[in-house]
Design an enzyme around this catalytic site. Sequence first.
Site, PDB file in Angstrom:
ATOM      1  N   CYS A   1      -5.078   0.489   3.792  1.00 56.36           N
ATOM      2  CA  CYS A   1      -5.497  -1.092   4.259  1.00 56.36           C
ATOM      3  C   CYS A   1      -6.640  -1.608   4.297  1.00 56.36           C
ATOM      4  CB  CYS A   1      -4.673  -0.977   5.716  1.00 56.36           C
ATOM      5  SG  CYS A   1      -5.684  -0.328   7.104  1.00 56.36           S
TER       6      CYS A   1
ATOM      7  N   HIS B   1      -5.367  -1.021  11.995  1.00 56.65           N
ATOM      8  CA  HIS B   1      -4.738  -1.521  10.610  1.00 56.65           C
ATOM      9  C   HIS B   1      -5.766  -2.672  10.030  1.00 56.65           C
ATOM     10  CE1 HIS B   1      -1.954  -2.094   7.565  1.00 56.65           C
ATOM     11  NE2 HIS B   1      -1.635  -3.353   7.873  1.00 56.65           N
TER      12      HIS B   1
ATOM     13  N   ASN C   1      -0.276  -9.297   5.286  1.00 61.94           N
ATOM     14  CA  ASN C   1      -0.148  -7.617   5.264  1.00 61.94           C
ATOM     15  C   ASN C   1      -0.073  -7.133   4.151  1.00 61.94           C
ATOM     16  OD1 ASN C   1      -0.209  -5.441   6.856  1.00 61.94           O
ATOM     17  ND2 ASN C   1       1.789  -5.663   7.693  1.00 61.94           N
TER      18      ASN C   1
ATOM     19  N   GLN D   1       0.811  -1.201  -0.009  1.00 70.99           N
ATOM     20  CA  GLN D   1       0.035  -0.182   0.204  1.00 70.99           C
ATOM     21  C   GLN D   1       0.693   1.362  -0.002  1.00 70.99           C
ATOM     22  OE1 GLN D   1      -1.782  -0.980   3.956  1.00 70.99           O
ATOM     23  NE2 GLN D   1      -1.623   1.275   4.299  1.00 70.99           N
TER      24      GLN D   1
END
Length: 322
Positions: free
Chosen positions: A135, A270, A290, A129
């Site tokens: 996110c 997140h 992630n 990102q």
Amino acid sequence: MRKQIYLLILFHFYLYFAFSEQISFVKESKVPRNSSSATYKKWNDITKDNVGKGKKLFENGAKMGPTKFSNFSFSEFKELYLNDLQPSVKLLNHTRVIPVHQLRKLKILQKLDWRTYLNYSIISPVKDQKKCGGCWAFSTVETVESMVAKTTGSSPPSLSVQQVIDCSSNNEGCQGGDTCTALKWMVNTKTPLVSDIHYPLTDESNFCKIEPNKTKGVQVKNYKCYRHVSEDKVLQLLQTGPLVAAVDATTWYNYQGGIIQYHCDAFINHAVQIVGYDLTGEVPFYIVRNSWGNDFGHEGYIYIKIGANVCGIASEISTVSV
């Protein structure tokens, strides 16, 4: 006494490897090498501070040390990576500890990894990102990709994260958003998600370039958001596919590997994708994908202990149907 000596030896080994990695990190960095440079001094002070924090967290079961984020101060890291999730409701800090033996009694697979469980992977490549606070969009689109692959029996498509960043109503693009709000937008508006080639990632917010009724793509049929759930429920939900999860990533900027077991609260900031778990070892853990690139953690993944809502992993979970 024998245990103390053993721990001292381990700690010395850790210091050696941490110092070696810091030297390597300095060599690979593009910051000024001139020791009299104010920029270098600031970078060096920040890196030393971050490595020191990593040493303090070594006992949490994970390996902490220099990473690609080590030249950021914590306030800089927070501004860039921890301000992008804006839950639509207040998520409470809750911890319900579930003993390992109880988890292993569940009528589920003892180990599940959606990257390898079928004869093909339903998980698309790790994304990055960068400086876009998206996110919430990355994790939802990644899970849509996975469910398309699972439903069709083919490799996951590469869908447009940028489309969701630009077009999802009641979210703020790269300034932040909410995973449940994004999924609600997909379902209620029946907006098809187009390919990444058709609507490529720019890592910044822009106006929406899609006309819902004139566009072909993947439609999300349904979704469910679960808040403050028990982790046995999370494991049961994982039997049907990967999940979107809201987490506390505050301590992740020093993460190099291993299983995070402590010192990771539930102040949600997140969003990630849970792609599997492993209950067979001494410390059961989730396999978490992630969106900070494949040079983070375990090639883009992080392992989080199951059973105590570590990093707030059970605070908000979402499932997707396509």
